[in-house]
Write an enzyme that holds these catalytic residues in place. Sequence first.
Site, mmCIF file in Angstrom:
data_model
loop_
_atom_site.group_PDB
_atom_site.id
_atom_site.type_symbol
_atom_site.label_atom_id
_atom_site.label_comp_id
_atom_site.label_asym_id
_atom_site.label_seq_id
_atom_site.Cartn_x
_atom_site.Cartn_y
_atom_site.Cartn_z
ATOM 1 N N GLU A 68 43.927 91.612 105.679
ATOM 2 C CA GLU A 68 44.178 93.027 105.948
ATOM 3 C C GLU A 68 44.974 93.720 104.852
ATOM 4 O O GLU A 68 44.794 94.912 104.609
ATOM 5 C CB GLU A 68 44.895 93.181 107.287
ATOM 6 C CG GLU A 68 44.061 92.797 108.504
ATOM 7 C CD GLU A 68 44.201 91.341 108.907
ATOM 8 O OE1 GLU A 68 43.726 90.969 109.995
ATOM 9 O OE2 GLU A 68 44.793 90.559 108.118
ATOM 10 N N PHE A 130 50.100 89.108 124.065
ATOM 11 C CA PHE A 130 49.531 88.401 122.916
ATOM 12 C C PHE A 130 49.093 89.394 121.843
ATOM 13 O O PHE A 130 48.400 90.362 122.122
ATOM 14 C CB PHE A 130 48.332 87.561 123.367
ATOM 15 C CG PHE A 130 47.638 86.843 122.243
ATOM 16 C CD1 PHE A 130 48.275 85.824 121.551
ATOM 17 C CD2 PHE A 130 46.344 87.212 121.873
ATOM 18 C CE1 PHE A 130 47.628 85.170 120.504
ATOM 19 C CE2 PHE A 130 45.695 86.554 120.839
ATOM 20 C CZ PHE A 130 46.340 85.536 120.147
ATOM 21 N N GLN A 131 49.515 89.173 120.620
ATOM 22 C CA GLN A 131 49.224 90.002 119.454
ATOM 23 C C GLN A 131 49.659 91.455 119.659
ATOM 24 O O GLN A 131 48.986 92.392 119.223
ATOM 25 C CB GLN A 131 47.733 89.927 119.083
ATOM 26 C CG GLN A 131 47.343 88.570 118.507
ATOM 27 C CD GLN A 131 46.001 88.571 117.819
ATOM 28 O OE1 GLN A 131 45.099 89.342 118.162
ATOM 29 N NE2 GLN A 131 45.839 87.693 116.833
ATOM 30 N N LYS A 180 43.536 99.034 123.600
ATOM 31 C CA LYS A 180 42.167 98.596 123.894
ATOM 32 C C LYS A 180 41.516 99.414 124.997
ATOM 33 O O LYS A 180 40.309 99.712 124.936
ATOM 34 C CB LYS A 180 42.168 97.108 124.268
ATOM 35 C CG LYS A 180 40.762 96.508 124.303
ATOM 36 C CD LYS A 180 40.804 94.999 124.413
ATOM 37 C CE LYS A 180 39.389 94.425 124.336
ATOM 38 N NZ LYS A 180 39.403 92.936 124.401
ATOM 39 N N MET A 488 56.801 90.051 83.176
ATOM 40 C CA MET A 488 57.892 91.015 83.097
ATOM 41 C C MET A 488 59.206 90.413 83.562
ATOM 42 O O MET A 488 60.276 90.703 83.004
ATOM 43 C CB MET A 488 57.569 92.273 83.915
ATOM 44 C CG MET A 488 58.519 93.430 83.647
ATOM 45 S SD MET A 488 58.484 94.027 81.935
ATOM 46 C CE MET A 488 57.058 95.116 81.980
#
Length: 578
Positions: A68, A130-131, A180, A488
Amino acid sequence: MKSIDSAETDDATPSSETAFLNGAEILIRTLKDINVDTIFGYPGGAVLPVYDELFDVHDLNHVLIRHEQAGSHAADGYARATGKPGVVLVTSGPGGTNTVTGIATAAMDSIPMVVFTGQVPTNMIGNDAFQEADIVGITRPITKQNYLVKDVNNLERVIREAFHVATSGRPGPVLVDLPKDMIQNKCQYSGQKEVSIPSYKPTREGHSTQISKAAHLLSNAKKPLIYAGGGVVLGEAWKELTDMAERLNIPVTTTLMGLGGFPEGKPQSLGMLGMHGTYYANMATTECDVLLAVGARFDDRVTGRLDGFSPNSKKIHIDIDPSNIGKNVPVDVPIVGDVKKVLPAIDRQAQKPAIDDWWDTINTWKKEHPLIIPESSDTIKPQLMVQRISEVTNGEAIVVTDVGQHQMWAAQHYTFNHPQSFLSSGGLGTMGYGFPAAMGAALGCPDRPVVCITGDGGFQMTIYELATAVEYEIPIKIAIMNNNCLGMVRQWQELFYNKRYSHSILKKGNPDFVKLAESYGAAGFRASNPKEMDSVLEQAMEINDRPVVMDFVVEEFENCYPMVPSGAALNEMVEGEE
């Protein structure tokens, strides 16, 4: 930025058979209605209703990324290259949190992006389901606006508002959190295009009195300078800037984000200013008597030590975001407005200043302090690598970078004559940005060559997206500046930490980039000396059906100069090892 308000489709008014749609259908229908053509996404449980709807959609390109974070970078690159907002679709919990780095990157550089995140059903929010993650709370500091949809009847309006906010005024990322049940419930689809937010009305026209003051200062200046930032590119004001600079014959220096906003082949161009800017740009900034800042925010990497920044100049600042004006540097003539509208208004009133002596000084600086490409017959100098890429592509490529030495060398030695051609994480400095952003740029601009100039450190942060690039046959040319270290970081450790190279050397941990590319199905080449470099570039440019990885083994301890040390003023540059 291209506004979504003018989108027109033949099916904006739903028929009686499609008047009642579920939230997933409303989302897809609205995206198509406002002319979104590409989504970068990754499925998961909370957004399965949307992905089920996408199964039968063939006129909306969904790109399955492998992580993602890369999806948000790809949407960012798509937006910078096309001028249209990037779109991301991910699931709840880790799906949303994985986009945070990309959202913050877009926020710092004012890039329009709309991120749709799945969420647990509304009756489970706050129960540690959950999640579940409070993605609205997490992203509030790094979004221009965000929404949690709690009523499906508001979904269409929220989607249209999200795109309006992301693309208008000072652009930026917007997040829409979709529980959802909100993408399963049904309501009537209106197809209403008009977006009106009474409390949000960005100022576009500059104040006439301030414009007159700016024109007067420029007309009477002895040593004027235009300092152009990313707002010129985002505001699509490159023609207005070029017309004004050429007519008044005023020198122009650009920020990292402003590269390409003024053609570097023009005699008025001084290249980039700032920490790794050209000597003559930094000296002109220090010595000028009138500084016109256009769509720039006086970033610390540009200004150096503030009390030494352009100390004797009258400062004019044009910006569409009033909060940017006076935030870092006091200005004499603030102008809130759209640079595309304000610049012509100033140009109409300004007279060409008499600055022959100023040009003599600048040209002397250019002659005596040019950017140097060190010579070597045995090893590839990083500066030469960038110059050869510029020559092979005739300066026509979209160049995307990660962050570090290679980023600065790309900014210094690639000749940018076109806008929307240099894509890089300027404000946040995000390693891992380059490769996925290059994918987004290539998908958004299939008719333009795209070169990702990256480091061996940054490339490995999102290297897994080779799978995506191969699957979608994205013909990016990936040029790895392989110096076996975090360049760097190593340079700073050499110059300021007595060469104590703490955890910045990668030699033993680097993979064989050629074999790795080939294992994904990409093409892979390696060059270890200047003679091999030209052959690799020639072969790479002939491949147009898959990504190409070019492993350029460059001088390991080469440093990037000029350099303004931390805490120094712009005119206190270090020009080289001596």
